[in-house]
Design an enzyme around this catalytic site. Structure first.
Site, PDB file in Angstrom:
ATOM      1  N   ASP A  60       0.887  -1.166   0.000  1.00  0.00           N
ATOM      2  CA  ASP A  60       0.000   0.000   0.000  1.00  0.00           C
ATOM      3  C   ASP A  60       0.929   1.220   0.000  1.00  0.00           C
ATOM      4  O   ASP A  60       1.747   1.371   0.926  1.00  0.00           O
ATOM      5  CB  ASP A  60      -0.871  -0.044   1.262  1.00  0.00           C
ATOM      6  CG  ASP A  60      -1.789   1.162   1.389  1.00  0.00           C
ATOM      7  OD1 ASP A  60      -1.426   2.249   0.908  1.00  0.00           O
ATOM      8  OD2 ASP A  60      -2.859   1.012   2.001  1.00  0.00           O
ATOM      9  N   TYR A 151      -9.657  14.448  -5.962  1.00  0.00           N
ATOM     10  CA  TYR A 151      -8.760  13.876  -6.983  1.00  0.00           C
ATOM     11  C   TYR A 151      -7.975  15.001  -7.654  1.00  0.00           C
ATOM     12  O   TYR A 151      -6.754  14.903  -7.821  1.00  0.00           O
ATOM     13  CB  TYR A 151      -9.609  13.123  -8.000  1.00  0.00           C
ATOM     14  CG  TYR A 151      -8.838  12.414  -9.095  1.00  0.00           C
ATOM     15  CD1 TYR A 151      -8.190  11.201  -8.858  1.00  0.00           C
ATOM     16  CD2 TYR A 151      -8.791  12.926 -10.391  1.00  0.00           C
ATOM     17  CE1 TYR A 151      -7.506  10.536  -9.865  1.00  0.00           C
ATOM     18  CE2 TYR A 151      -8.111  12.273 -11.400  1.00  0.00           C
ATOM     19  CZ  TYR A 151      -7.462  11.070 -11.134  1.00  0.00           C
ATOM     20  OH  TYR A 151      -6.794  10.420 -12.143  1.00  0.00           O
ATOM     21  N   LYS A 155      -3.858  15.590  -8.079  1.00  0.00           N
ATOM     22  CA  LYS A 155      -3.196  15.531  -9.392  1.00  0.00           C
ATOM     23  C   LYS A 155      -2.509  16.860  -9.727  1.00  0.00           C
ATOM     24  O   LYS A 155      -1.482  16.877 -10.399  1.00  0.00           O
ATOM     25  CB  LYS A 155      -4.204  15.111 -10.472  1.00  0.00           C
ATOM     26  CG  LYS A 155      -4.715  13.675 -10.294  1.00  0.00           C
ATOM     27  CD  LYS A 155      -3.587  12.637 -10.301  1.00  0.00           C
ATOM     28  CE  LYS A 155      -4.079  11.206 -10.246  1.00  0.00           C
ATOM     29  NZ  LYS A 155      -3.009  10.200 -10.291  1.00  0.00           N
TER      30      LYS A 155
HETATM   31  P1  NAP Z   1      -6.521   1.272 -12.250  1.00  0.00           P
HETATM   32  O1  NAP Z   1      -6.640   0.063 -13.117  1.00  0.00           O
HETATM   33  O2  NAP Z   1      -7.544   1.504 -11.212  1.00  0.00           O
HETATM   34  O3  NAP Z   1      -5.050   1.240 -11.610  1.00  0.00           O
HETATM   35  C1  NAP Z   1      -4.727   1.848 -10.391  1.00  0.00           C
HETATM   36  C2  NAP Z   1      -4.156   0.795  -9.476  1.00  0.00           C
HETATM   37  O4  NAP Z   1      -3.707   1.405  -8.252  1.00  0.00           O
HETATM   38  C3  NAP Z   1      -5.222  -0.244  -9.074  1.00  0.00           C
HETATM   39  O5  NAP Z   1      -4.709  -1.547  -9.192  1.00  0.00           O
HETATM   40  C4  NAP Z   1      -5.502   0.131  -7.636  1.00  0.00           C
HETATM   41  O6  NAP Z   1      -6.029  -0.891  -6.838  1.00  0.00           O
HETATM   42  C5  NAP Z   1      -4.125   0.555  -7.183  1.00  0.00           C
HETATM   43  N1  NAP Z   1      -4.159   1.229  -5.889  1.00  0.00           N
HETATM   44  C6  NAP Z   1      -5.162   1.948  -5.334  1.00  0.00           C
HETATM   45  N2  NAP Z   1      -4.835   2.339  -4.105  1.00  0.00           N
HETATM   46  C7  NAP Z   1      -3.584   1.849  -3.860  1.00  0.00           C
HETATM   47  C8  NAP Z   1      -2.720   1.905  -2.742  1.00  0.00           C
HETATM   48  N3  NAP Z   1      -3.060   2.545  -1.622  1.00  0.00           N
HETATM   49  N4  NAP Z   1      -1.524   1.294  -2.827  1.00  0.00           N
HETATM   50  C9  NAP Z   1      -1.168   0.626  -3.945  1.00  0.00           C
HETATM   51  N5  NAP Z   1      -1.958   0.519  -5.029  1.00  0.00           N
HETATM   52  C10 NAP Z   1      -3.160   1.129  -4.978  1.00  0.00           C
HETATM   53  O7  NAP Z   1      -6.534   2.575 -13.160  1.00  0.00           O
HETATM   54  P2  NAP Z   1      -5.472   3.181 -14.208  1.00  0.00           P
HETATM   55  O8  NAP Z   1      -6.245   3.930 -15.199  1.00  0.00           O
HETATM   56  O9  NAP Z   1      -4.498   2.158 -14.664  1.00  0.00           O
HETATM   57  O10 NAP Z   1      -4.746   4.249 -13.262  1.00  0.00           O
HETATM   58  C11 NAP Z   1      -3.338   4.436 -13.231  1.00  0.00           C
HETATM   59  C12 NAP Z   1      -3.037   5.901 -12.923  1.00  0.00           C
HETATM   60  O11 NAP Z   1      -3.510   6.702 -14.018  1.00  0.00           O
HETATM   61  C13 NAP Z   1      -3.710   6.444 -11.662  1.00  0.00           C
HETATM   62  O12 NAP Z   1      -2.785   7.269 -10.945  1.00  0.00           O
HETATM   63  C14 NAP Z   1      -4.833   7.311 -12.220  1.00  0.00           C
HETATM   64  O13 NAP Z   1      -5.201   8.346 -11.339  1.00  0.00           O
HETATM   65  C15 NAP Z   1      -4.210   7.813 -13.497  1.00  0.00           C
HETATM   66  N6  NAP Z   1      -5.172   8.290 -14.500  1.00  0.00           N
HETATM   67  C16 NAP Z   1      -6.114   7.450 -15.001  1.00  0.00           C
HETATM   68  C17 NAP Z   1      -7.006   7.924 -15.957  1.00  0.00           C
HETATM   69  C18 NAP Z   1      -8.077   7.051 -16.580  1.00  0.00           C
HETATM   70  O14 NAP Z   1      -8.959   7.581 -17.262  1.00  0.00           O
HETATM   71  N7  NAP Z   1      -8.047   5.742 -16.421  1.00  0.00           N
HETATM   72  C19 NAP Z   1      -6.926   9.257 -16.375  1.00  0.00           C
HETATM   73  C20 NAP Z   1      -5.953  10.085 -15.833  1.00  0.00           C
HETATM   74  C21 NAP Z   1      -5.068   9.583 -14.904  1.00  0.00           C
HETATM   75  P3  NAP Z   1      -7.626  -0.819  -6.347  1.00  0.00           P
HETATM   76  O15 NAP Z   1      -8.430  -1.105  -7.533  1.00  0.00           O
HETATM   77  O16 NAP Z   1      -7.744  -1.827  -5.274  1.00  0.00           O
HETATM   78  O17 NAP Z   1      -7.890   0.575  -5.857  1.00  0.00           O
END
Ligand code: NAP
Length: 243
Positions: A60, A151, A155
């Protein structure tokens, strides 16, 4: 010889989504990856798929002691030359819907986690000779994002922290850049209804969401020596959404 031959990259929140795709591409280019996440089953399965070049560790990102364990596990695979601060949560609520606990939860995971990660890898990257840190922010860190004040706060913070760290770490041979994805088709967006997502996609000049592969290619560029004179940069990858 791949761009990542002889180097290890630590990816937080790497069990699925964008982080998982980055791990696959790094291993395909000859590198090793230390994946961390709180999703153990997905993380273990991905590491098994990638073979000896990958290892999964439950972590975490808010736990400071766990960062030291993650860095040690990464160095056991090879010199640590990359960190992707990718773990994050997105629980969108407006200003008036957000309570202090939700605000603080975003801050601890998205912002404090990134701070602890940057701090933890510095000695290992110095031992490795150089390093590159990529902080995953969002278009929500470039402009106002509707209905997501907590959020957005984190960011925007990552954008500023990236620039401050880039200055602090340049003399140590470590580059720090931020990536700002627009809507990317991963599990994260499933918190919104399909209708809400469709409305957001129509606001993107390119009229589509991005893919995790598109973001991963940019992240690999920043991790690699192809971007050797870049630090403190903020790169949007959003189909024009932040324009
Ligand atoms: P994702 O599949 O939800 O990946 C995020 C991962 O981080 C998940 O496996 C999540 O697990 C894990 N996580 C959450 N809390 C955590 C903690 N305390 N310690 C360790 N791991 C933790 O979504 P993604 O799109 O690949 O997101 C990756 C990054 O891109 C994030 O920083 C997100 O904010 C950013 N982002 C995403 C988007 C989009 O549209 N998808 C857009 C802009 C930026 P859980 O599911 O258990 O929470």
């Amino acid at each position: 010889m791949g761009r990542f031959q002889g180097s290890t990259v630590l990816i937080s929140g790497g069990a699925r989504g964008q982080g998982a795709v980055e791990a696959r591409l790094i291993v395909a280019e000859g590198g090793c990856v230390l994946l961390t996440d709180i999703l153990d089953a997905e993380g273990e399965a991905l590491a098994a798929e990638l073979g000896p070049a990958a290892r999964f560790l439950h972590h975490d990102v808010t736990e400071e002691a766990g960062w030291a364990r993650a860095v040690s596990a990464a160095e056991a695979l090879g010199p640590l030359r990359g960190l992707v601060n990718n773990a994050g949560i997105y629980i969108p609520k407006t200003l008036m819907e957000t309570d202090a606990a939700l605000f603080e939860r975003h801050t601890r995971i998205n912002q404090l986690g990134c701070f602890l990660g940057m701090q933890a890898v510095v000695p290992a990257m110095e031992r490795a000779g150089h390093g590159s840190i990529v902080n995953i922010s969002s278009t929500a860190g470039l402009r106002g994002s509707p209905g997501a004040i907590a959020y957005s706060a984190t960011k925007w913070a990552l954008r500023g922290m990236t620039k401050a760290a880039a200055i602090d770490l340049a003399p140590r041979g470590i580059r720090v850049n931020s990536v700002h994805p627009g809507p990317i088709d991963t599990e994260m967006l499933k918190i919104r209804t399909p209708e809400e997502n469709a409305v957001r996609t129509r606001l993107v000049p390119m009229q589509r969401n991005g893919t995790a592969e598109e973001v991963a290619k940019l992240v690999l560029f920043l991790l690699s020596e192809d971007s050797s004179y870049m630090t403190g940069a903020e790169l949007a990858i959003d189909g024009g959404a932040s324009l």
